[in-house]
Design an enzyme around this catalytic site. Structure first.
Site, mmCIF file in Angstrom:
data_model
loop_
_atom_site.group_PDB
_atom_site.id
_atom_site.type_symbol
_atom_site.label_atom_id
_atom_site.label_comp_id
_atom_site.label_asym_id
_atom_site.label_seq_id
_atom_site.Cartn_x
_atom_site.Cartn_y
_atom_site.Cartn_z
ATOM 1 N N HIS A 116 3.731 -2.201 3.210
ATOM 2 C CA HIS A 116 3.760 -0.876 2.589
ATOM 3 C C HIS A 116 5.100 -0.688 1.878
ATOM 4 C CE1 HIS A 116 0.599 -0.519 5.609
ATOM 5 N NE2 HIS A 116 0.123 0.508 4.929
ATOM 6 N N ASP A 151 0.820 -1.213 0.000
ATOM 7 C CA ASP A 151 0.000 0.000 0.000
ATOM 8 C C ASP A 151 0.853 1.261 0.000
ATOM 9 O OD1 ASP A 151 -2.084 -1.765 0.234
ATOM 10 O OD2 ASP A 151 -2.980 -0.812 2.001
#
Length: 270
Positions: free
Chosen positions: A230, A71
């Site tokens: 992430h 992400d």
């Protein structure tokens, strides 16, 4: 003893054959190494209704398949490192990109796409106040992100068909707005997905060892994994433990897929 006499003409022919053979071999290697593995999907694509079902039930499956998802990128420092590791380990992942970051680093998105990774939608701003201001604002955030991806990869009609809510749908904040947004996504033939495994890299500063332990703990006794990480270094930097994470999951018998595999699987079940 027999003596063979080879004419200059024959020598030239043999040399030419050798040169052509080498040239063809080199060309093959270049094509293979630069092959685009991504499936082309855009607003004109016919996405099977089975795909939405696959997304919805993914984390309840028993097969030992890991879907790595990243992400908040692309990030100019971290994402290229992540891509290098994925290439080394021959793993295809899914990136939930932020539209404004795509506009800043289109070359990174293009590289990821051309290396076979799925470029999914994480909204344009990652700002809940902007995202849920109104239905039109939500739709515009999704559309602007797809448009940014499309511009980066050279497909103006690109549509990712998969959305991840900032902080996840499961988070308590903005629950009512997210329920309404799900209906908007459905009208766009979009699915949304959270995760069932993570290393908590966005929660606080962890050591590499702690990040790996978090992943081990949250993957324990599970079948199919949707792993949240992430490709940023805002809190913890998952790229520093990514290779060890992949090796661990492989040692546990997991194979790696991304959402292109789901599209293909859904199409085969039609």
């Amino acid at each position: 003893m027999k003596i063979y006499i080879v004419s200059k003409k024959n020598i030239k022919i043999v040399c030419l054959i050798i040169i052509l053979t080498i040239a063809i071999s080199v060309l093959y290697l270049l094509i293979r190494d630069n092959q685009v593995f991504a499936i082309e999907i855009n607003r004109n694509s016919v996405i099977s209704g089975e795909f939405e079902k696959q997304i919805r039930t993914l984390t309840s499956k028993e097969e030992k398949i890991a879907y790595l998802t990243f992400d908040d990128g692309p990030n100019k420092v971290v994402t290229p490192v992540v891509l290098d590791i994925l290439k080394k380990e021959n793993v295809k992942a899914t990136f939930f990109v932020i539209g404004k970051n795509v506009e800043e680093h289109p070359e990174i998105v293009k590289r990821g796409y051309e290396e076979g990774h799925y470029m999914a939608n994480h909204g344009y701003s990652h700002d809940n106040k902007k995202l849920y201001k109104s239905d039109n604002d939500f739709l515009e955030e999704v559309r602007k992100t797809d448009k940014a991806i499309g511009k980066a990869i050279g497909d103006e009609e690109y549509c990712s068909y998969v959305f991840r809510f900032p902080n996840g749908y499961i988070a308590k904040q903005n629950k009512r707005e997210k329920e309404r947004a799900v209906k908007l996504l459905s009208n766009m033939d979009y699915s949304y997905i959270d995760w069932n495994c993570l290393n908590n890299d966005s929660m606080k500063k962890y050591s590499n060892k702690q990040l790996l332990e978090n992943l081990k703990k949250t993957s324990k006794n599970k079948g199919t994994l949707v792993v949240l990480m992430h490709d940023t270094k805002d809190v913890s930097n998952s790229s520093l433990v990514l290779e060890d994470s992949i090796k661990y999951l492989k040692s546990q018998g997991y194979t790696f897929h991304n959402f292109y595999d789901l599209i293909e699987e859904a199409g085969n079940k039609q």
